[in-house]
Design a protein around this motif. Structure first.
Motif, PDB file in Angstrom:
ATOM      1  N   VAL A   8       0.789  -1.145  -0.061  1.00  0.00           N
ATOM      2  CA  VAL A   8       0.115   0.049  -0.066  1.00  0.00           C
ATOM      3  C   VAL A   8       0.913   1.209   0.146  1.00  0.00           C
ATOM      4  CG1 VAL A   8      -1.937   1.503   1.373  1.00  0.00           C
ATOM      5  CG2 VAL A   8      -1.916  -0.994   1.122  1.00  0.00           C
ATOM      6  N   LYS A   9       2.112   1.424   0.851  1.00  0.00           N
ATOM      7  CA  LYS A   9       2.622   2.357   0.878  1.00  0.00           C
ATOM      8  C   LYS A   9       3.539   2.680  -0.436  1.00  0.00           C
ATOM      9  CE  LYS A   9       6.726   4.497   3.470  1.00  0.00           C
ATOM     10  NZ  LYS A   9       6.823   5.267   2.274  1.00  0.00           N
ATOM     11  N   ALA A  10       4.149   1.515  -0.931  1.00  0.00           N
ATOM     12  CA  ALA A  10       4.715   1.567  -2.153  1.00  0.00           C
ATOM     13  C   ALA A  10       4.149   2.070  -3.341  1.00  0.00           C
ATOM     14  CB  ALA A  10       5.244   0.031  -2.391  1.00  0.00           C
ATOM     15  N   LEU A  21       1.841  -5.800  -9.706  1.00  0.00           N
ATOM     16  CA  LEU A  21       1.316  -5.803  -8.540  1.00  0.00           C
ATOM     17  C   LEU A  21       0.184  -6.988  -8.689  1.00  0.00           C
ATOM     18  CD1 LEU A  21       0.210  -4.929  -5.694  1.00  0.00           C
ATOM     19  CD2 LEU A  21      -1.035  -3.116  -6.667  1.00  0.00           C
ATOM     20  N   GLU A  22      -0.625  -6.837  -9.575  1.00  0.00           N
ATOM     21  CA  GLU A  22      -1.433  -7.994  -9.894  1.00  0.00           C
ATOM     22  C   GLU A  22      -1.016  -9.425 -10.073  1.00  0.00           C
ATOM     23  OE1 GLU A  22      -3.926  -9.044 -13.870  1.00  0.00           O
ATOM     24  OE2 GLU A  22      -4.731  -7.058 -13.023  1.00  0.00           O
ATOM     25  N   LEU A  39       4.157  10.055  -9.632  1.00  0.00           N
ATOM     26  CA  LEU A  39       3.586  10.136 -10.959  1.00  0.00           C
ATOM     27  C   LEU A  39       2.795  11.348 -11.167  1.00  0.00           C
ATOM     28  CD1 LEU A  39       2.868   6.535 -11.790  1.00  0.00           C
ATOM     29  CD2 LEU A  39       4.777   7.833 -12.648  1.00  0.00           C
ATOM     30  N   THR A  40       2.100  11.751  -9.935  1.00  0.00           N
ATOM     31  CA  THR A  40       1.001  12.919 -10.148  1.00  0.00           C
ATOM     32  C   THR A  40       1.949  14.462 -10.273  1.00  0.00           C
ATOM     33  OG1 THR A  40       0.957  13.197  -7.886  1.00  0.00           O
ATOM     34  CG2 THR A  40      -0.737  12.018  -8.992  1.00  0.00           C
ATOM     35  N   GLU A  41       3.273  14.177  -9.835  1.00  0.00           N
ATOM     36  CA  GLU A  41       4.118  15.297  -9.841  1.00  0.00           C
ATOM     37  C   GLU A  41       4.519  15.375 -11.472  1.00  0.00           C
ATOM     38  OE1 GLU A  41       7.104  14.687  -7.263  1.00  0.00           O
ATOM     39  OE2 GLU A  41       5.939  14.778  -5.549  1.00  0.00           O
ATOM     40  N   HIS A 101       1.134   1.585 -15.510  1.00  0.00           N
ATOM     41  CA  HIS A 101       0.832   0.418 -15.867  1.00  0.00           C
ATOM     42  C   HIS A 101       1.737  -0.799 -15.525  1.00  0.00           C
ATOM     43  CE1 HIS A 101       0.376  -2.690 -19.180  1.00  0.00           C
ATOM     44  NE2 HIS A 101      -0.902  -2.543 -18.838  1.00  0.00           N
ATOM     45  N   ASP A 102       2.831  -0.575 -15.998  1.00  0.00           N
ATOM     46  CA  ASP A 102       4.008  -1.669 -15.751  1.00  0.00           C
ATOM     47  C   ASP A 102       3.853  -2.219 -14.026  1.00  0.00           C
ATOM     48  OD1 ASP A 102       4.307  -1.692 -18.287  1.00  0.00           O
ATOM     49  OD2 ASP A 102       6.339  -1.008 -18.010  1.00  0.00           O
ATOM     50  N   TYR A 103       3.744  -1.263 -13.261  1.00  0.00           N
ATOM     51  CA  TYR A 103       3.629  -1.603 -11.939  1.00  0.00           C
ATOM     52  C   TYR A 103       2.322  -2.161 -11.310  1.00  0.00           C
ATOM     53  CZ  TYR A 103       3.788  -0.883  -6.718  1.00  0.00           C
ATOM     54  OH  TYR A 103       3.980  -1.047  -5.531  1.00  0.00           O
TER      55      TYR A 103
END
Length: 168
Positions: free
Chosen positions: A127-129, A158-159, A137-139, A152-154
């Motif tokens: 959750v933290k990562a 994760l999935e 990313l929002t920056e 996407h790749d992350y």
């Protein structure tokens, strides 16, 4: 659409529950179960403040006949929206509040979505990562499509971790 990232908000659960009641008014005879999934379902997770909901129904082919009623309740009815056998609806326009994913109870996409949610619920380090990545990313990305592509790749990795966790 601009990316809106928020700290976890406990009111997202109430928003989910309220939306369940609205949907019950329309398709109560079709519903088997509701699920709150995605980032707004995970305490501590940063999220776009859009509640992702899954509605499991008896027969997906019956859902389209309720489209007029959904529209009257403020939903944008988008059909399958890239996933065969799903019905997808959005609420809130440019300031979207809900994404409704309606699946027949035996659709293969259901497990994937719920596995990620359930994996995150028992892995606070994930959750933290993931929250940290979203902040970074929002920056760099203001618009949702670019933001979504950048993570996407992350998300795929994760999935995979979630699916592997639940296979064992």
């Amino acid at each position: 659409m601009k990316v809106r990232l928020s700290e976890y908000n406990s009111m997202w659960k109430k928003s989910y529950e309220d939306e369940c009641e609205r949907l019950m008014e329309v398709i109560k005879d079709e519903i088997i179960k509701f699920e709150h999934f995605g980032s707004t379902a995970v305490p501590g997770m940063k999220a776009k403040p859009v509640v992702d909901m899954m509605v499991l129904v008896k027969d997906i082919n019956q859902i389209d006949k309720y489209n007029t009623q959904f529209i009257k309740l403020g939903y944008d009815v988008a059909g399958e929206w890239g996933i065969p056998g799903r019905r997808f609806m959005r609420k809130g326009g440019e300031n979207r509040t809900h994404h409704i994913h309606i699946y027949q109870y035996d659709h293969p996409e259901i497990f994937r979505h719920l596995a990620v949610r359930d994996y995150l619920l028992v892995h606070p380090e994930e959750v933290k990562a993931y929250s940290d990545l979203k902040t970074i990313l929002t920056e760099s990305f203001d618009e949702t499509p670019e933001y979504r592509n950048a993570k996407h790749d992350y998300v795929v990795a994760l999935e995979r971790r979630a699916l592997d966790y639940f296979k064992n």
